[in-house]
Design an enzyme around this catalytic site. Structure first.
Site, PDB file in Angstrom:
ATOM      1  N   ARG A  16     -43.691 -23.467   4.386  1.00 62.59           N
ATOM      2  CA  ARG A  16     -43.466 -22.810   5.948  1.00 62.59           C
ATOM      3  C   ARG A  16     -43.057 -23.978   6.481  1.00 62.59           C
ATOM      4  O   ARG A  16     -42.777 -25.009   5.976  1.00 62.59           O
ATOM      5  CB  ARG A  16     -45.046 -21.998   6.423  1.00 62.59           C
ATOM      6  CG  ARG A  16     -46.190 -22.865   5.818  1.00 62.59           C
ATOM      7  CD  ARG A  16     -46.549 -24.136   6.180  1.00 62.59           C
ATOM      8  NE  ARG A  16     -46.486 -24.583   7.790  1.00 62.59           N
ATOM      9  CZ  ARG A  16     -46.095 -25.481   8.115  1.00 62.59           C
ATOM     10  NH1 ARG A  16     -45.920 -26.546   7.269  1.00 62.59           N
ATOM     11  NH2 ARG A  16     -45.999 -25.675   9.389  1.00 62.59           N
ATOM     12  N   GLY A  17     -42.878 -23.774   7.659  1.00 61.51           N
ATOM     13  CA  GLY A  17     -42.090 -24.565   8.606  1.00 61.51           C
ATOM     14  C   GLY A  17     -40.637 -24.332   8.564  1.00 61.51           C
ATOM     15  O   GLY A  17     -40.136 -24.093   7.438  1.00 61.51           O
ATOM     16  N   ALA A  18     -39.866 -24.160   9.680  1.00 64.15           N
ATOM     17  CA  ALA A  18     -38.542 -23.643   9.873  1.00 64.15           C
ATOM     18  C   ALA A  18     -37.469 -24.149   8.868  1.00 64.15           C
ATOM     19  O   ALA A  18     -36.964 -23.572   8.194  1.00 64.15           O
ATOM     20  CB  ALA A  18     -38.158 -23.834  11.337  1.00 64.15           C
ATOM     21  N   ARG A  39     -39.626 -13.685   6.882  1.00 64.46           N
ATOM     22  CA  ARG A  39     -40.434 -13.975   7.931  1.00 64.46           C
ATOM     23  C   ARG A  39     -39.452 -13.798   9.083  1.00 64.46           C
ATOM     24  O   ARG A  39     -38.118 -14.387   9.160  1.00 64.46           O
ATOM     25  CB  ARG A  39     -40.877 -15.452   7.834  1.00 64.46           C
ATOM     26  CG  ARG A  39     -42.026 -15.713   6.952  1.00 64.46           C
ATOM     27  CD  ARG A  39     -42.718 -16.933   7.081  1.00 64.46           C
ATOM     28  NE  ARG A  39     -43.618 -17.041   8.302  1.00 64.46           N
ATOM     29  CZ  ARG A  39     -44.126 -18.004   8.810  1.00 64.46           C
ATOM     30  NH1 ARG A  39     -43.990 -19.272   8.082  1.00 64.46           N
ATOM     31  NH2 ARG A  39     -44.818 -18.128   9.884  1.00 64.46           N
ATOM     32  N   GLN A  49     -52.591 -24.957  10.824  1.00 66.22           N
ATOM     33  CA  GLN A  49     -51.842 -26.040  10.496  1.00 66.22           C
ATOM     34  C   GLN A  49     -52.047 -27.680  10.732  1.00 66.22           C
ATOM     35  O   GLN A  49     -51.542 -28.446  10.139  1.00 66.22           O
ATOM     36  CB  GLN A  49     -50.615 -25.525  10.726  1.00 66.22           C
ATOM     37  CG  GLN A  49     -49.842 -24.566  10.005  1.00 66.22           C
ATOM     38  CD  GLN A  49     -50.130 -22.988  10.770  1.00 66.22           C
ATOM     39  OE1 GLN A  49     -51.115 -22.957  11.613  1.00 66.22           O
ATOM     40  NE2 GLN A  49     -49.401 -22.246  10.689  1.00 66.22           N
ATOM     41  N   ASP A  74     -39.092 -23.381  15.813  1.00 61.04           N
ATOM     42  CA  ASP A  74     -38.698 -22.226  15.038  1.00 61.04           C
ATOM     43  C   ASP A  74     -37.078 -21.551  15.464  1.00 61.04           C
ATOM     44  O   ASP A  74     -36.327 -21.328  14.689  1.00 61.04           O
ATOM     45  CB  ASP A  74     -39.591 -21.026  14.621  1.00 61.04           C
ATOM     46  CG  ASP A  74     -40.831 -21.729  13.892  1.00 61.04           C
ATOM     47  OD1 ASP A  74     -41.673 -22.389  14.657  1.00 61.04           O
ATOM     48  OD2 ASP A  74     -41.029 -21.593  12.551  1.00 61.04           O
ATOM     49  N   ASN A 121     -41.933 -21.620  19.278  1.00 56.50           N
ATOM     50  CA  ASN A 121     -42.729 -22.411  18.367  1.00 56.50           C
ATOM     51  C   ASN A 121     -44.199 -21.633  18.330  1.00 56.50           C
ATOM     52  O   ASN A 121     -44.385 -20.610  18.931  1.00 56.50           O
ATOM     53  CB  ASN A 121     -42.958 -23.913  18.838  1.00 56.50           C
ATOM     54  CG  ASN A 121     -43.347 -24.915  17.846  1.00 56.50           C
ATOM     55  OD1 ASN A 121     -43.116 -24.624  16.674  1.00 56.50           O
ATOM     56  ND2 ASN A 121     -44.621 -25.709  18.151  1.00 56.50           N
ATOM     57  N   LYS A 122     -45.124 -22.525  17.470  1.00 54.99           N
ATOM     58  CA  LYS A 122     -46.404 -21.897  17.162  1.00 54.99           C
ATOM     59  C   LYS A 122     -47.027 -21.484  18.248  1.00 54.99           C
ATOM     60  O   LYS A 122     -46.944 -22.332  19.506  1.00 54.99           O
ATOM     61  CB  LYS A 122     -47.122 -22.746  16.418  1.00 54.99           C
ATOM     62  CG  LYS A 122     -48.377 -22.546  15.658  1.00 54.99           C
ATOM     63  CD  LYS A 122     -48.421 -21.283  14.808  1.00 54.99           C
ATOM     64  CE  LYS A 122     -47.407 -21.290  13.721  1.00 54.99           C
ATOM     65  NZ  LYS A 122     -47.235 -19.722  13.236  1.00 54.99           N
TER      66      LYS A 122
HETATM   67  O1  MRU Z   1     -46.066 -20.411  10.765  1.00 55.55           O
HETATM   68  P1  MRU Z   1     -45.579 -21.722  10.358  1.00 55.55           P
HETATM   69  O2  MRU Z   1     -46.492 -22.534   9.912  1.00 55.55           O
HETATM   70  O3  MRU Z   1     -44.347 -21.568   9.703  1.00 55.55           O
HETATM   71  O4  MRU Z   1     -44.901 -22.454  11.858  1.00 55.55           O
HETATM   72  C1  MRU Z   1     -44.297 -23.578  11.949  1.00 55.55           C
HETATM   73  C2  MRU Z   1     -43.986 -24.120  13.328  1.00 55.55           C
HETATM   74  O5  MRU Z   1     -44.336 -23.380  14.244  1.00 55.55           O
HETATM   75  C3  MRU Z   1     -43.442 -25.568  13.276  1.00 55.55           C
HETATM   76  O6  MRU Z   1     -43.894 -26.162  14.412  1.00 55.55           O
HETATM   77  C4  MRU Z   1     -41.898 -25.197  13.274  1.00 55.55           C
HETATM   78  O7  MRU Z   1     -41.594 -24.414  12.388  1.00 55.55           O
HETATM   79  C5  MRU Z   1     -41.211 -26.478  13.267  1.00 55.55           C
HETATM   80  S1  MRU Z   1     -41.143 -27.201  11.693  1.00 55.55           S
HETATM   81  C6  MRU Z   1     -40.376 -28.752  11.661  1.00 55.55           C
END
Ligand code: MRU
Length: 364
Positions: free
Chosen positions: A53-55, A90, A203, A244, A254-255
């Protein structure tokens, strides 16, 4: 990032050249487990279930997923299907579509016999580029931290607040929000991180804290509601978060919870920075609140909590009464007006259309 002294990335081609390896992030922080991903279906599952996970890492994993699909079947139908299956995993992180388009562009017009090799080559490049981009973000963000450190008296520590995990685990290496933090720490600057726990999937508590620990960076995990209080009391020097998707006008998705941190930062004159690699910019959308699709995930992520018992067992328990409805919006949008600056591989930019366009003309 070094794990037990060994340089480790979050995704790699396995030794036999037939699959990729990943760290199963659903097992952290209690177990470090690596998993072999050998098929399109396994790649899609890894992204959807958030083993990766993470963009930026989602993007790299999707690119390798295209390779795995084409290795099994390089027909036009298989190619279109692989794109569709991976794209559906996603909805919010634009790096996923960006990486799929990158692979598509190099395979579409090739003979079938060459497609898998071309996809693997581009996937490897995307992974390498991510590392280089994050190092660039790190160098540019480091200057901000050095500026704050220079203004402090008696070597007082610089306090950075971050939300979710925009760290090494969310990328191929270094992280985005964490790259400046790791570089500052490695340079000997006294840096300390407040890591929001980031409900519902935690996270921050599970992943950011784990990797800061591995790198020896002093940090404190805080409940999500704590940041505003800390800012009111001068305990946060700057906020750095990942993203993201950033729109053409500089809105930042973002999250979930990021927006509230930005509001608190603005109210307390705390600089609010967003670290982003250029593949996270989506020049096709402008108004982030209206135009970015926000992922909604299952209710169990809110209703249940998983953790380690005192005797070392991993257990999942319900924390919401039977019969209560729950909502699980995974992301929110912070309008550009609340963003102090965008830390990119090409410098720290204003969160404005003109600045983004000038820095990344080839993407605009
Ligand atoms: O749902 P996730 O864990 O994939 O969300 C991740 C985030 O929101 C991160 O902050 C974002 O992807 C940036 S990662 C460098």
């Amino acid at each position: 990032m070094k794990i037990d002294g060994k340089p480790t990335r979050t995704i790699w081609v396995e030794g036999d050249g037939d699959a990729v390896g990943i760290i199963d992030q659903t097992q952290l922080p209690h177990r470090f487990v690596t998993t072999r991903v050998a098929t399109l279906e396994e790649a899609a599952h890894a992204i959807k279930s958030m083993q990766v996970r993470g963009a930026p890492l989602i993007g790299a994993a999707a690119a390798y997923g295209m390779w795995l699909a084409l290795k099994a079947d390089a027909s036009d139908e298989a190619l279109e299907r692989a794109y569709a299956v991976l794209h559906a995993t996603r909805p919010t992180a634009i790096n996923l579509k960006w990486a799929l388009d990158e692979v598509m562009a190099v395979v579409r017009n090739r003979p079938r016999a060459e497609r898998a090799a071309a996809a693997l080559k581009r996937a490897n490049e995307i992974a390498e580029e991510d590392v280089a981009i994050n190092q660039g973000i790190g160098r540019n963000g480091l200057k901000l931290i050095e500026g704050i450190a220079a203004r402090k008296k008696n070597g007082e520590r610089v306090n950075v607040l971050t939300h979710c995990n925009a760290g090494w685990l969310a990328t191929v290496d270094w992280g985005t929000a964490t790259a400046p933090i790791y570089m500052a720490h490695d340079k000997g600057l006294p840096i300390h991180v407040f890591a929001d726990e980031t409900r519902p999937r935690n996270q921050g508590a599970s992943l950011t804290a784990w990797e800061l620990n591995k790198h020896g960076v002093p940090h404190t995990v805080i409940p999500d509601n704590t940041g505003g209080h800390l800012m009111q009391h001068g305990m946060v020097d700057l906020v750095i978060v990942g993203t993201d998707r950033v729109t053409a006008q500089g809105d930042v998705c973002n999250k979930i919870g990021t927006y509230l941190k930005a509001l608190a930062a603005r109210d307390n004159n705390v600089p609010f920075y967003v670290a982003l690699p250029s593949p996270t910019i989506d020049f096709t959308v402008s108004d982030g609140v209206a135009e970015i699709p926000i992922e909604q995930r299952g209710p169990e992520e809110v209703a249940m909590m998983t953790g380690k018992t005192k005797d070392g067992r991993i257990e999942t328990v319900q924390i919401v009464p039977d019969g209560s409805d729950v909502a699980n919006y995974a992301f929110d949008v912070t309008p550009a007006r609340l963003v102090t600056g965008l830390i990119t591989e090409r410098g720290v930019l204003k969160a404005e259309r003109a600045a983004l366009k000038a820095a990344f003309p080839e993407r605009a």
